[in-house]
Write a protein that holds these residues in place. Structure first.
Motif, short mmCIF file in Angstrom:
data_model
loop_
_atom_site.label_atom_id
_atom_site.label_comp_id
_atom_site.label_asym_id
_atom_site.label_seq_id
_atom_site.Cartn_x
_atom_site.Cartn_y
_atom_site.Cartn_z
N ALA A 334 -1.04 -20.72 -27.67
CA ALA A 334 -1.22 -19.51 -26.87
C ALA A 334 -2.70 -19.20 -26.67
O ALA A 334 -3.13 -18.84 -25.57
CB ALA A 334 -0.52 -18.33 -27.54
N ALA A 335 -3.49 -19.36 -27.74
CA ALA A 335 -4.93 -19.09 -27.64
C ALA A 335 -5.62 -20.06 -26.68
O ALA A 335 -6.49 -19.68 -25.90
CB ALA A 335 -5.56 -19.17 -29.02
N ARG A 336 -5.22 -21.34 -26.73
CA ARG A 336 -5.83 -22.34 -25.85
C ARG A 336 -5.46 -22.08 -24.39
O ARG A 336 -6.30 -22.18 -23.49
CB ARG A 336 -5.41 -23.74 -26.26
N LEU A 337 -4.20 -21.75 -24.15
CA LEU A 337 -3.77 -21.47 -22.78
C LEU A 337 -4.41 -20.18 -22.27
O LEU A 337 -4.84 -20.11 -21.10
CB LEU A 337 -2.25 -21.37 -22.72
N GLY A 338 -4.47 -19.17 -23.12
CA GLY A 338 -5.13 -17.93 -22.71
C GLY A 338 -6.60 -18.14 -22.41
O GLY A 338 -7.15 -17.59 -21.45
N GLY A 339 -7.26 -18.97 -23.23
CA GLY A 339 -8.66 -19.27 -23.00
C GLY A 339 -8.92 -20.02 -21.71
O GLY A 339 -10.01 -19.95 -21.14
N ALA A 340 -7.91 -20.74 -21.23
CA ALA A 340 -8.05 -21.51 -19.98
C ALA A 340 -7.78 -20.67 -18.74
O ALA A 340 -7.93 -21.17 -17.62
CB ALA A 340 -7.11 -22.70 -20.00
N SER A 341 -7.40 -19.41 -18.91
CA SER A 341 -6.99 -18.60 -17.76
C SER A 341 -8.13 -18.36 -16.78
O SER A 341 -7.94 -18.51 -15.56
CB SER A 341 -6.42 -17.26 -18.24
N LEU A 342 -9.30 -18.00 -17.28
CA LEU A 342 -10.42 -17.73 -16.37
C LEU A 342 -10.90 -19.00 -15.67
O LEU A 342 -11.18 -18.97 -14.45
CB LEU A 342 -11.56 -17.04 -17.11
N PRO A 343 -11.00 -20.15 -16.35
CA PRO A 343 -11.27 -21.39 -15.61
C PRO A 343 -10.23 -21.69 -14.54
O PRO A 343 -10.57 -22.24 -13.49
CB PRO A 343 -11.27 -22.46 -16.71
N MET A 344 -8.97 -21.32 -14.77
CA MET A 344 -7.95 -21.53 -13.74
C MET A 344 -8.24 -20.68 -12.52
O MET A 344 -8.07 -21.13 -11.38
CB MET A 344 -6.56 -21.22 -14.31
N PHE A 345 -8.68 -19.44 -12.73
CA PHE A 345 -9.08 -18.59 -11.61
C PHE A 345 -10.20 -19.26 -10.81
O PHE A 345 -10.20 -19.22 -9.57
CB PHE A 345 -9.57 -17.24 -12.12
N ALA A 346 -11.16 -19.86 -11.50
CA ALA A 346 -12.38 -20.35 -10.85
C ALA A 346 -12.25 -21.76 -10.28
O ALA A 346 -12.92 -22.09 -9.29
CB ALA A 346 -13.54 -20.31 -11.85
N LEU A 347 -11.42 -22.60 -10.87
CA LEU A 347 -11.43 -24.02 -10.54
C LEU A 347 -10.29 -24.49 -9.66
O LEU A 347 -10.31 -25.63 -9.17
CB LEU A 347 -11.40 -24.85 -11.84
#
Length: 422
Positions: A334-347
């Protein structure tokens, strides 16, 4: 104001909690924005895809509210001697850490986007690729039609400055380079206000009343724009991304955290749970209904800027009471997926361009020709298929996790060491 001796026991308990469900929510919001910006490229599903992507703005607004909540939960603490709530660290340290978290994502995404835009005109796998350029921008309009504009050299230099300085969200006419990163620019402005805004809001005696006031204030700009203007550029750009206009969402997240921490229980009562579910379902149903053909297009701006805020707050509130998994493995996932959320917005925009053009090349009649001739590769290129869309989503999530952990975290550490040197 609360003194150290008057802080409720429930507040102390709340402070020790880690909301695993909010990590999942961050991930789902990031994934939904990817779907919102890419699903419409598949004509074969156009009959129903609009029902899924019509409320895409729900994701960004909820993310802004969630950011205000989480920062308040993590960073505000009672400080001696009087126990007033202040930042747990200096304002300088807070802002440097926030900048170090955002800037690598933004700059990395911008570099990838510029590289992709330089390659597209060479490959020309679609008719649109021939005119692809970092100079080409889409103007903000109110009729749903794409109006493209080519920036001059001077405008291009100014756009580069705006992006380097994280000011691109303040341009109300068009978005440059990597459009979705306006959200990073807006977030950074929120972070600049947080050390003062959060402390001031925490000291309000009736946070729920202030939540209502903030929601009503947020509705004022779209109503004025619809009543007094033709709601074209620059008005629509201001409503869409201007940091000051969007600030009530961040403030609402802060106030939700204040209200939550002042509750005398950390369990969800049946009445409040039912009310939160009703607000969430009602907001989504109202939004979908008002966006149906036959209703004024102006409803989009009212929904976008405040009308759905009660449902967004209710969604976050419900997640606060979700039971955290006992498994350390799932907590880390959950922490890894949550941490990837903002890169998903940007990339997701450059990643989709890479994936879709690769699919076109490989689905052609003779994909091996792409290794020897760009012209032949373009001539024999195939089309994209919705069957491969889940693969794109999976690869995007995997890439963003690696991008966050192997690039962003490393660069963040370098920035913090340089700017926080004593």
């Amino acid at each position: 104001m609360h003194s150290a001796s008057s802080v409720p026991a429930s507040t102390v308990h709340h402070r020790t909690r880690r909301f695993i469900a909010l990590e999942w929510l961050r991930f789902i919001l990031g994934l939904y924005i990817v779907v919102f910006h890419t699903l419409h490229y598949y004509p074969s599903i156009s009959g129903w895809s609009g029902y899924i992507t019509g409320l895409g703005f729900f994701s960004t607004s909820t993310f802004f509210i969630l950011s205000g909540f989480l920062l308040t939960h993590v960073y505000l603490r009672p400080q001696p001697p009087d126990g007033q709530y202040e930042l747990r660290e200096s304002k300088r340290s807070f802002l440097v850490r926030r900048l170090a978290n955002l800037y690598p994502i933004h700059i990395g995404a911008m570099i990838i986007t510029i590289a992709v835009m330089a390659v597209l005109p060479v490959l020309q796998l679609t008719p649109e690729d021939a005119s692809a350029s970092i100079r080409a921008v889409m103007m903000d309009v109110n009729n749903g039609e794409a109006v493209w504009y080519t920036m001059s050299n001077r405008e291009l230099l100014w756009a580069a400055f705006e992006n380097i300085a994280l000011l691109q969200a303040w341009n109300p006419y068009y978005l440059t380079f990597n459009p979705p990163t306006w959200s990073i620019s807006t977030l950074f402005f929120f972070y600049l206000t947080f050390p003062w805004l959060a402390v001031w809001l925490w000291r309000r005696r009736h946070p729920m009343r202030w939540l209502c006031v903030v929601n009503l204030l947020y509705l004022v700009p779209p109503v004025l724009v619809i009543l007094l203007t033709s709601w074209g550029a620059p008005e629509t750009g201001l409503l869409h991304r201007n940091p000051l206009i969007r600030l009530p969402e961040f403030a609402a997240g802060i106030l939700l955290c204040v209200w939550y921490h002042r509750q005398k229980t950390d369990t969800l009562s049946l009445s409040r749970g039912m009310m939160a579910v009703a607000l969430l379902v009602g907001s989504i149903a109202l939004g979908e209904w008002l966006l149906l053909p036959g209703h004024s297009a102006g409803w989009h701006y009212v929904l976008h800027n405040g009308l759905m805020m009660p449902g967004q707050l209710a969604l976050i509130y419900l997640c606060l009471f979700a039971k955290a998994p006992d498994s350390a493995f799932w907590q880390r996932i959950a922490a890894r997926l949550g941490g990837a959320s903002l890169p998903m917005f940007a990339l997701h925009v450059p990643l989709y361009l890479i994936f879709s053009r690769t699919e076109m090349a490989l689905s052609g009649s003779q994909p091996s020709q792409c290794l020897s001739s760009v012209t032949q590769c373009s001539a024999q290129a195939g089309t994209i298929s919705f069957a491969w869309y889940p693969v794109f989503l999976l690869l995007t999530v995997m890439f963003c996790i690696l991008f966050q952990e192997q690039f962003v975290l490393r660069v963040r550490g370098v920035i913090q060491r340089l700017l926080l040197k004593k």
